[in-house]
Design a protein around this motif. Structure first.
Motif, PDB file in Angstrom:
ATOM      1  N   GLY A  43       0.583  -1.395  -0.101  1.00 39.25           N
ATOM      2  CA  GLY A  43       0.419  -0.291  -0.079  1.00 39.25           C
ATOM      3  C   GLY A  43       0.796   1.058   0.050  1.00 39.25           C
ATOM      4  O   GLY A  43       0.858   2.440  -0.886  1.00 39.25           O
ATOM      5  N   MET A  44       2.006   1.631   0.549  1.00 32.60           N
ATOM      6  CA  MET A  44       2.784   2.264   1.054  1.00 32.60           C
ATOM      7  C   MET A  44       3.708   2.761  -0.130  1.00 32.60           C
ATOM      8  O   MET A  44       4.174   4.455  -0.185  1.00 32.60           O
ATOM      9  CB  MET A  44       3.464   2.448   2.648  1.00 32.60           C
ATOM     10  N   PHE A  45       4.840   1.610  -0.341  1.00 32.81           N
ATOM     11  CA  PHE A  45       5.477   2.046  -1.464  1.00 32.81           C
ATOM     12  C   PHE A  45       4.981   1.053  -2.718  1.00 32.81           C
ATOM     13  O   PHE A  45       6.488   0.973  -3.647  1.00 32.81           O
ATOM     14  CB  PHE A  45       7.304   0.680  -1.005  1.00 32.81           C
ATOM     15  N   GLN A  46       3.934   0.833  -2.651  1.00 38.55           N
ATOM     16  CA  GLN A  46       4.099   0.125  -4.168  1.00 38.55           C
ATOM     17  C   GLN A  46       4.792  -0.590  -4.575  1.00 38.55           C
ATOM     18  O   GLN A  46       5.476  -1.215  -5.906  1.00 38.55           O
ATOM     19  CB  GLN A  46       3.632   1.694  -5.586  1.00 38.55           C
ATOM     20  N   PHE A  47       4.556  -2.260  -3.444  1.00 35.11           N
ATOM     21  CA  PHE A  47       5.677  -3.325  -3.586  1.00 35.11           C
ATOM     22  C   PHE A  47       4.994  -3.627  -4.674  1.00 35.11           C
ATOM     23  O   PHE A  47       3.300  -3.935  -4.382  1.00 35.11           O
ATOM     24  CB  PHE A  47       6.021  -3.788  -2.547  1.00 35.11           C
ATOM     25  N   PRO A  48       5.430  -5.153  -5.675  1.00 34.16           N
ATOM     26  CA  PRO A  48       4.523  -6.390  -6.295  1.00 34.16           C
ATOM     27  C   PRO A  48       4.033  -6.901  -5.065  1.00 34.16           C
ATOM     28  O   PRO A  48       4.921  -7.681  -4.248  1.00 34.16           O
ATOM     29  CB  PRO A  48       5.433  -6.968  -6.855  1.00 34.16           C
ATOM     30  N   ALA A  49       2.727  -6.643  -5.199  1.00 35.76           N
ATOM     31  CA  ALA A  49       2.070  -7.902  -4.518  1.00 35.76           C
ATOM     32  C   ALA A  49       2.391  -9.553  -4.440  1.00 35.76           C
ATOM     33  O   ALA A  49       2.621 -10.086  -3.803  1.00 35.76           O
ATOM     34  CB  ALA A  49       0.276  -7.839  -4.304  1.00 35.76           C
ATOM     35  N   LEU A 112      12.609   0.960  -2.824  1.00 29.85           N
ATOM     36  CA  LEU A 112      12.709   2.440  -3.693  1.00 29.85           C
ATOM     37  C   LEU A 112      14.036   3.091  -3.883  1.00 29.85           C
ATOM     38  O   LEU A 112      14.283   3.716  -5.046  1.00 29.85           O
ATOM     39  CB  LEU A 112      12.230   3.767  -2.880  1.00 29.85           C
ATOM     40  N   GLY A 113      15.460   2.574  -3.564  1.00 24.23           N
ATOM     41  CA  GLY A 113      16.076   2.549  -3.853  1.00 24.23           C
ATOM     42  C   GLY A 113      17.142   1.561  -4.838  1.00 24.23           C
ATOM     43  O   GLY A 113      17.173   2.747  -5.954  1.00 24.23           O
ATOM     44  N   PHE A 114      16.263   1.203  -4.977  1.00 22.14           N
ATOM     45  CA  PHE A 114      16.820  -0.144  -6.154  1.00 22.14           C
ATOM     46  C   PHE A 114      16.315   0.674  -7.872  1.00 22.14           C
ATOM     47  O   PHE A 114      16.893   0.366  -8.939  1.00 22.14           O
ATOM     48  CB  PHE A 114      16.401  -1.795  -5.758  1.00 22.14           C
ATOM     49  N   LYS A 115      14.934   0.929  -7.532  1.00 23.21           N
ATOM     50  CA  LYS A 115      13.778   1.306  -8.086  1.00 23.21           C
ATOM     51  C   LYS A 115      14.580   2.572  -9.087  1.00 23.21           C
ATOM     52  O   LYS A 115      15.031   2.538  -9.997  1.00 23.21           O
ATOM     53  CB  LYS A 115      13.218   1.548  -7.957  1.00 23.21           C
ATOM     54  N   ALA A 116      15.157   3.710  -8.361  1.00 25.44           N
ATOM     55  CA  ALA A 116      16.279   4.861  -8.500  1.00 25.44           C
ATOM     56  C   ALA A 116      17.689   4.460  -8.798  1.00 25.44           C
ATOM     57  O   ALA A 116      18.312   5.112 -10.076  1.00 25.44           O
ATOM     58  CB  ALA A 116      16.538   5.441  -7.333  1.00 25.44           C
ATOM     59  N   ASP A 120      14.015  -2.485 -12.995  1.00 30.67           N
ATOM     60  CA  ASP A 120      12.642  -2.280 -13.204  1.00 30.67           C
ATOM     61  C   ASP A 120      11.219  -2.330 -11.513  1.00 30.67           C
ATOM     62  O   ASP A 120      12.198  -3.405 -10.624  1.00 30.67           O
ATOM     63  CB  ASP A 120      11.883  -2.988 -14.382  1.00 30.67           C
ATOM     64  N   PRO A 121      10.403  -2.434 -11.264  1.00 28.07           N
ATOM     65  CA  PRO A 121       9.708  -2.642 -10.047  1.00 28.07           C
ATOM     66  C   PRO A 121       9.804  -4.214  -9.666  1.00 28.07           C
ATOM     67  O   PRO A 121      10.026  -4.619  -8.423  1.00 28.07           O
ATOM     68  CB  PRO A 121       8.293  -2.262 -10.207  1.00 28.07           C
ATOM     69  N   GLN A 122       9.572  -5.029 -10.792  1.00 21.62           N
ATOM     70  CA  GLN A 122      10.010  -6.407 -10.506  1.00 21.62           C
ATOM     71  C   GLN A 122      11.160  -7.101 -10.258  1.00 21.62           C
ATOM     72  O   GLN A 122      11.654  -7.891  -8.385  1.00 21.62           O
ATOM     73  CB  GLN A 122       9.034  -7.388 -11.221  1.00 21.62           C
ATOM     74  N   ALA A 123      12.150  -6.104 -10.646  1.00 20.91           N
ATOM     75  CA  ALA A 123      13.752  -6.879 -10.041  1.00 20.91           C
ATOM     76  C   ALA A 123      13.786  -6.123  -9.397  1.00 20.91           C
ATOM     77  O   ALA A 123      14.727  -6.489  -7.946  1.00 20.91           O
ATOM     78  CB  ALA A 123      14.580  -6.016 -11.564  1.00 20.91           C
ATOM     79  N   ALA A 124      13.835  -5.011  -8.919  1.00 22.71           N
ATOM     80  CA  ALA A 124      14.149  -3.932  -7.207  1.00 22.71           C
ATOM     81  C   ALA A 124      13.108  -4.976  -5.869  1.00 22.71           C
ATOM     82  O   ALA A 124      13.793  -4.739  -5.198  1.00 22.71           O
ATOM     83  CB  ALA A 124      13.176  -2.777  -7.500  1.00 22.71           C
ATOM     84  N   ALA A 125      12.173  -5.628  -6.477  1.00 24.07           N
ATOM     85  CA  ALA A 125      11.823  -6.387  -5.238  1.00 24.07           C
ATOM     86  C   ALA A 125      12.310  -7.567  -5.364  1.00 24.07           C
ATOM     87  O   ALA A 125      12.494  -7.625  -3.688  1.00 24.07           O
ATOM     88  CB  ALA A 125      10.117  -6.147  -6.119  1.00 24.07           C
TER      89      ALA A 125
END
Length: 534
Positions: A43-49, A112-116, A120-125
């Motif tokens: 919810g807060m960090f938009q992490f892939p569910a 957030l740091g990995f995305k920066a 991409d969101p999946q790899a950062a997750a």
């Protein structure tokens, strides 16, 4: 007729009626923490569910399974050794404060740091997941080493210090925060809480042949969705988004090795997290001992460390800990079956996706009231199990928990730029108020133990002993293990501090040294008993 001593010990039963109440209570504790982790990350960090539910939760739940199975065996061994059938197992689950800290201070910012960095969101997750696994391995190894020193700490500190710090956490964090969460849906929360208090504190029976805790959860859940569906629920009612469950076996993986380099910036947070769990394990061992179940502190701590390591090796991201509500579960009538049921339900349910489904659909207004009850019972037991003359010392130990409460809620109330200004603005009346609150809240469990121990020593007329506790507090303050001036609660070396942060740290160190010197000086005077304020 043979004497009682010549009779063979009564073999403990695997399950008793009270185990059902204990099972539902302990399951809810774990589900509520998993629910918070999911809410914060998704919810807060938009992490892939799918990464949260499919990779993080199965391994985390498996650690709960392993720890609860071992605590079940320990309870049965204690029952057989003592010949008592009323031994209650130590409850094990996910630790609330450090799970919150992992989600908000480690996993979320790391994602957030990995995305920066361009992932991409999946790899950062996935990278964040590996960091979470590595963090658990680091904390688990620290707990494993420190497990062998737990009994020495138990001998050095008075019971009021051990139980009082736990009672402060219970009253302020486990009581107040879940109460607020429950009352965000007032009808559901208050009805559920009232039913639990009627069954568990008043000791009354409902006219239904079902466990009272289960009835309360069913009634609360039906109310929540029933009122919400006809527009009479709490404002903002919506059905939760559905993530389909999937079967995931939490097999051991060396993926944590990839995450180890990423843990280095977070070590100032991870090491105190692990240390606090060891302190908490010591305290809950004393709490169980006060309730009549004499578990060896070292064994409790070793199981805690082992379960955390297993969880980290199998993909978990939240450390396990023995819960502080063992006396509450004993009062429910639970014995050793409830931990067995909980471990199997959470562990197998985590693999089959059942836990993820429940986390998505059980409302917090229904989950939170059981935690409120446990908080009430823990606080009550702390006063009942300590000498009355130490009650005032114990109440003092509650106050650092209040500071921690304010510290964790402040970011939601105050904008970041205002927070920074409030921590550094001097008004001519001493240190900045918010900076003091943050420093008092950082390391609050250890602070509460040392404060209570020092005052107990004063009450008992052992002033040099009290001065010793104050000197320990000064030393820990110097390195940020308590009263850290790092807003995140990290540790540091004294010469790394600059400016106002250095001033605040040395002011706290000087305060402890001054009071220790005063206690040492007073110890030289003849003993003169006062009226204790009466």
């Amino acid at each position: 007729m043979p004497s009682p001593s010549s009779q063979s010990p009564e073999r403990p039963r695997w399950f008793v009626a009270g185990d059902l109440n204990g099972f539902f209570g302990l399951v809810v504790d774990n589900l509520s923490i998993l629910g918070f982790i999911a809410m914060a990350l998704v919810g807060m960090f938009q992490f892939p569910a799918e990464v949260v539910f499919g990779r993080m939760f199965p391994g985390t739940a498996f650690g709960v399974l392993v720890g609860n199975l071992l605590y079940t065996l320990m309870a049965r061994r204690l029952a057989q050794r003592t010949g008592r059938a009323d031994v209650t197992a130590m409850p094990l689950g996910l630790d609330a404060p450090t799970s919150i800290g992992m989600a908000l201070l480690v996993l979320g910012p790391a994602f957030l740091g990995f995305k920066a960095q361009g992932l991409d969101p999946q790899a950062a997750a996935v990278a964040t997941w590996k960091l979470g696994m590595a963090s658990l391995m680091v904390m688990g190894l620290l707990k494993l080493v420190l497990s062998f020193f737990g009994e020495a700490v138990t001998r050095a500190l008075p019971r009021a210090s051990l139980l009082g710090s736990i009672a402060g956490i219970a009253l302020v964090l486990m009581g107040f925060l879940p109460l607020v969460e429950a009352l965000r849906s007032p009808i559901v929360g208050l009805v559920t809480l009232g039913l639990l208090l009627y069954v568990l504190i008043a000791g009354q029976r409902l006219p239904i042949p079902l466990p009272g805790v289960l009835v309360a959860f069913i009634v609360g859940t039906v109310l929540y969705y029933g009122l919400g569906s006809i527009g009479l629920g709490a404002p903002g009612f919506t059905l939760p988004a559905w993530t389909p469950p999937q079967v995931v076996l939490p097999l051991p993986t060396l993926g944590f090795i990839d995450g180890l380099p990423s843990t280095v910036p977070y070590l100032p947070l991870l090491l105190p997290f692990g240390l606090l769990m060891v302190v908490g394990g010591i305290n809950v061992s004393e709490s169980a001992r006060a309730a009549g179940d004499d578990y060896r502190t070292r064994d409790i701590l070793l199981v805690e460390a082992f379960a955390t390591l297993v969880a980290g090796l199998c993909g978990g991201v939240a450390q396990t800990t023995p819960y502080i509500g063992q006396p509450a579960y004993k009062h429910m009538g639970a014995r050793s079956g409830y931990t067995l049921l909980t471990g199997v339900f959470i562990g197998i349910g985590g693999m089959l996706g059942i836990v993820s489904g429940l986390v998505q659909w059980l409302p917090m207004a229904v989950l939170a009231p059981i935690i409120v009850y446990v908080a009430i019972d823990i606080t009550t037991q702390a006063f009942q199990a300590t000498p009355q003359k130490h009650a005032g010392a114990m109440v003092l130990g509650f106050l650092p928990s209040v500071a921690y409460l304010l510290a964790i809620k402040a970011p939601g109330w105050i904008a970041p730029e205002q927070m920074a200004a409030m921590r550094t603005t001097l008004d001519g009346h001493g240190l900045p108020e918010l900076a003091v609150i943050l420093a008092l809240g950082n390391g609050f469990i250890i602070t509460a133990m040392l404060w209570t121990a020092a005052v107990v020593a004063m009450v008992d007329g052992r002033l040099l002993r009290g001065a010793g506790f104050l000197l320990v507090a000064a030393l820990l303050t110097l390195f940020g293990l308590i009263h850290s001036v790092d807003p995140r609660g990290g540790v540091y070396l004294p010469w790394q501090l600059e400016g106002l942060a250095r001033t605040i740290s040395w002011q706290f160190v000087g305060a402890y040294l001054a009071l220790a010197a005063l206690m040492a000086a007073l110890s030289l005077l003849p003993v003169r008993k006062g009226a204790a304020g009466h």
